[in-house]
Design a protein around this motif. Structure first.
Motif, PDB file in Angstrom:
ATOM      1  N   ASP A 108       0.819  -1.222   0.000  1.00  0.00           N
ATOM      2  CA  ASP A 108       0.000   0.000   0.000  1.00  0.00           C
ATOM      3  C   ASP A 108       0.850   1.269   0.000  1.00  0.00           C
ATOM      4  O   ASP A 108       0.358   2.344  -0.335  1.00  0.00           O
ATOM      5  N   ARG A 238      -3.556   4.271  10.366  1.00  0.00           N
ATOM      6  CA  ARG A 238      -4.785   3.479  10.473  1.00  0.00           C
ATOM      7  C   ARG A 238      -5.130   3.351  11.951  1.00  0.00           C
ATOM      8  O   ARG A 238      -4.846   2.324  12.593  1.00  0.00           O
ATOM      9  N   TYR A 245      -6.683  -3.830  16.921  1.00  0.00           N
ATOM     10  CA  TYR A 245      -5.675  -4.850  17.202  1.00  0.00           C
ATOM     11  C   TYR A 245      -5.421  -4.952  18.708  1.00  0.00           C
ATOM     12  O   TYR A 245      -5.381  -6.052  19.269  1.00  0.00           O
ATOM     13  N   PHE A 395       5.026  -3.628   7.075  1.00  0.00           N
ATOM     14  CA  PHE A 395       4.518  -4.861   6.475  1.00  0.00           C
ATOM     15  C   PHE A 395       3.322  -5.397   7.259  1.00  0.00           C
ATOM     16  O   PHE A 395       3.079  -4.992   8.391  1.00  0.00           O
ATOM     17  N   GLU A 396       2.614  -6.360   6.645  1.00  0.00           N
ATOM     18  CA  GLU A 396       1.482  -7.006   7.313  1.00  0.00           C
ATOM     19  C   GLU A 396       1.975  -8.208   8.119  1.00  0.00           C
ATOM     20  O   GLU A 396       3.062  -8.710   7.885  1.00  0.00           O
ATOM     21  N   ASN A 397       1.124  -8.649   9.060  1.00  0.00           N
ATOM     22  CA  ASN A 397       1.328  -9.930   9.739  1.00  0.00           C
ATOM     23  C   ASN A 397       2.678 -10.013  10.456  1.00  0.00           C
ATOM     24  O   ASN A 397       3.435 -10.952  10.266  1.00  0.00           O
ATOM     25  N   ARG A 398       2.935  -9.028  11.282  1.00  0.00           N
ATOM     26  CA  ARG A 398       4.232  -8.946  11.964  1.00  0.00           C
ATOM     27  C   ARG A 398       4.115  -9.443  13.400  1.00  0.00           C
ATOM     28  O   ARG A 398       3.010  -9.648  13.901  1.00  0.00           O
ATOM     29  N   PRO A 415      -1.070  -6.073  11.956  1.00  0.00           N
ATOM     30  CA  PRO A 415      -1.231  -5.491  10.616  1.00  0.00           C
ATOM     31  C   PRO A 415      -0.388  -4.246  10.449  1.00  0.00           C
ATOM     32  O   PRO A 415       0.201  -3.743  11.409  1.00  0.00           O
ATOM     33  N   ASN A 416      -0.348  -3.742   9.238  1.00  0.00           N
ATOM     34  CA  ASN A 416       0.388  -2.513   8.947  1.00  0.00           C
ATOM     35  C   ASN A 416      -0.469  -1.317   9.375  1.00  0.00           C
ATOM     36  O   ASN A 416      -1.553  -1.116   8.857  1.00  0.00           O
TER      37      ASN A 416
END
Ligand code: HEM
Length: 442
Positions: A108, A238, A245, A395-398, A415-416
């Protein structure tokens, strides 16, 4: 490279906007301009120069201030000769969009999703206008617009209004702008009395830096000396995703606040975990004498402040890491843009909100780019190769580890939360350098 002694800083030439603390609270605007006609661009600089303060004329009580920076495309548009252009560092010549892979601007945050015209070769000049309040801000923007009037060869192509709230909180809810480095020879006090001041050459070109040398200055000397680099980034936050989260990971509000503080390295009030690891201390958070007076050396395992938290990654102070902390420091200006998400709201309302980030430093590659690559988007330097910065890692999924006794707490699937909407590398010349640009006759 030369090893000549650094001389006294020429504070009458360095733009105040590069080094001086900003008023608090304040409103501001970033204006980007395209130069279609080099003579009009030079005339604009002639009109702007009298409005700029050098460091030694900076008056913290002054209600308004302007700063001017030029991208590489801007130097070309102003007609700077090839032999001078070639003396600027390669990463600056390429511009931020071309550096995307190295900076972690992927997914993104990739340049193809940036807000136009950010990332294009049309961003030539960036003018930063700051004022104590919104009404003063409007008059300042009028002043800047006045400078552009009747110059059809210069086009204002982008602007962003920014602000710092009275409580100094960024959009995730944390007090920000607390910790800055001390720069030797400026007389500006840093915020951590325990840290050694950094050599001026880390932040201003033409002076000795932390490696003991004077790094090459863009030529001619009059253009490069007393200048510095600025990296602008419009970072969308975000906020709802961040809150969601935390809510998923924690049983109650107290645990959410604890986990968020562990991710940031400070409680929302600004109180550092290094000084109050278990419970927020708002009085400490609000006290500028104490809220940055700490090191990490007594916390090698991160039991107080996790090694992977944002603030500790960004400045590990005296903690042992791979590499040398003082070679990768920065002056940092963060300002909010967009409306804040009301407290308690967990659904995204679609508004564009975030932080307009500005790095200031003499070395784009070993300061800004290094930090993006190694300290934000990697974890090897703290022995955690699978982790990135939990707050702003791109990045995602960290995952993120909170060292804790008897057993650590590890959260996954992060998530990012921060998306780069675009930015640029600029050079902020000293006042003599700006005059040289204005007087070009190529
Ligand atoms: C939306 C993005 C970001 C948010 C919400 C954010 C938030 C924060 C907060 C809350 C602090 C602690 C307050 C303070 O010490 O002043 C902080 C510190 C800091 N941040 Fe960020 N930040 C963001 C992006 C960045 C980026 C992109 C960089 C570097 C490229 C960066 C570098 C730093 C540094 C150097 C510190 C000071 C660390 C210290 O000296 O202790 N931040 N940030």
């Amino acid at each position: 490279m030369t090893t000549q002694d650094s001389t006294e800083l020429e504070l009458g030439d360095i733009q105040a906007g590069a080094l001086m603390p900003r008023p608090h609270p304040y409103a501001g605007a970033y204006l980007a301009l395209r130069i279609d006609d080099r003579n009009a661009g030079r005339e604009l600089l002639r009109r702007l120069i009298p409005l700029l303060d050098p460091v030694d004329k900076f008056d913290p009580a002054r209600p308004v201030s302007l700063a001017v920076a030029v991208s590489f495309a801007g130097l070309q548009a102003l007609g700077v000769p090839e032999e001078s252009l070639a003396t600027f560092p390669a990463v600056f010549q390429q511009g931020m969009a071309a550096r995307a892979a190295d900076l972690g601007d992927v997914g993104d945050s990739a340049p193809e999703h940036w807000e136009a015209p950010l990332g294009s070769k049309d961003i030539h000049l960036v003018v930063t206008a700051l004022a104590r309040d919104t009404s003063l801000m409007e008059s300042l923007v009028l002043l800047a617009e006045d400078a552009i009037r009747d110059l059809p060869g210069v086009a204002p192509i982008w602007h962003l209004e920014v602000h710092v709230a009275a409580d100094g909180r960024e959009q995730f809810g944390f007090s920000d702008g607390i910790s800055q480095p001390t720069v030797e020879g400026t007389g500006i006090l840093g915020s951590n009395p325990l840290e050694t001041p950094l050599k001026a050459g880390e932040f201003v070109l033409g002076y000795e830096d932390e490696t003991g040398v004077v790094a090459p200055v863009p030529q001619p000397e009059v253009l490069g000396r007393n200048g510095t680099y600025v990296a602008f980034r419009k970072l969308h936050q975000r906020v709802a995703a961040f809150r969601q989260y935390l809510a998923e990971q924690a049983a109650d509000q107290a645990e959410q606040d604890w986990l968020a503080a562990k991710m940031v390295g400070r409680w929302q009030s600004g109180a550092p975990l290094a000084l109050c690891p278990d419970k927020d201390d708002p009085e400490l958070g609000a006290d500028p004498e104490r809220n940055n007076a700490f090191m990490y050396g007594d916390d090698p395992r991160g039991l107080k402040c996790p090694m992977s938290s944002h603030a500790r990654r960004m400045n590990a102070r005296d903690a042992v890491i791979t590499g040398q902390v003082q070679l990768h420091r920065m002056i940092r200006r963060g300002t909010n843009y967009g409306p804040s998400l009301p407290p308690g709201v967990l659904e995204d309302d679609g508004a564009d909100r975030g932080l307009m980030f500005a790095f200031v430093g003499a070395h784009l590659d070993r300061q800004f780019e290094f930090v993006q690559r190694q300290w934000i988007n990697d974890g090897k330097f703290i022995g955690a190769p699978a982790e990135t910065d939990p707050l702003i890692g791109g990045f995602e999924n960290r995952e993120f580890t909170v060292p804790k006794r008897p057993i650590r707490r590890r959260v996954q699937g992060i998530p990012n939360f921060v998306v780069n909407r675009g930015g640029e590398y600029c050079f902020m010349p000293g006042l003599r350098g700006l005059r040289w640009l204005a007087d070009l006759d190529t």
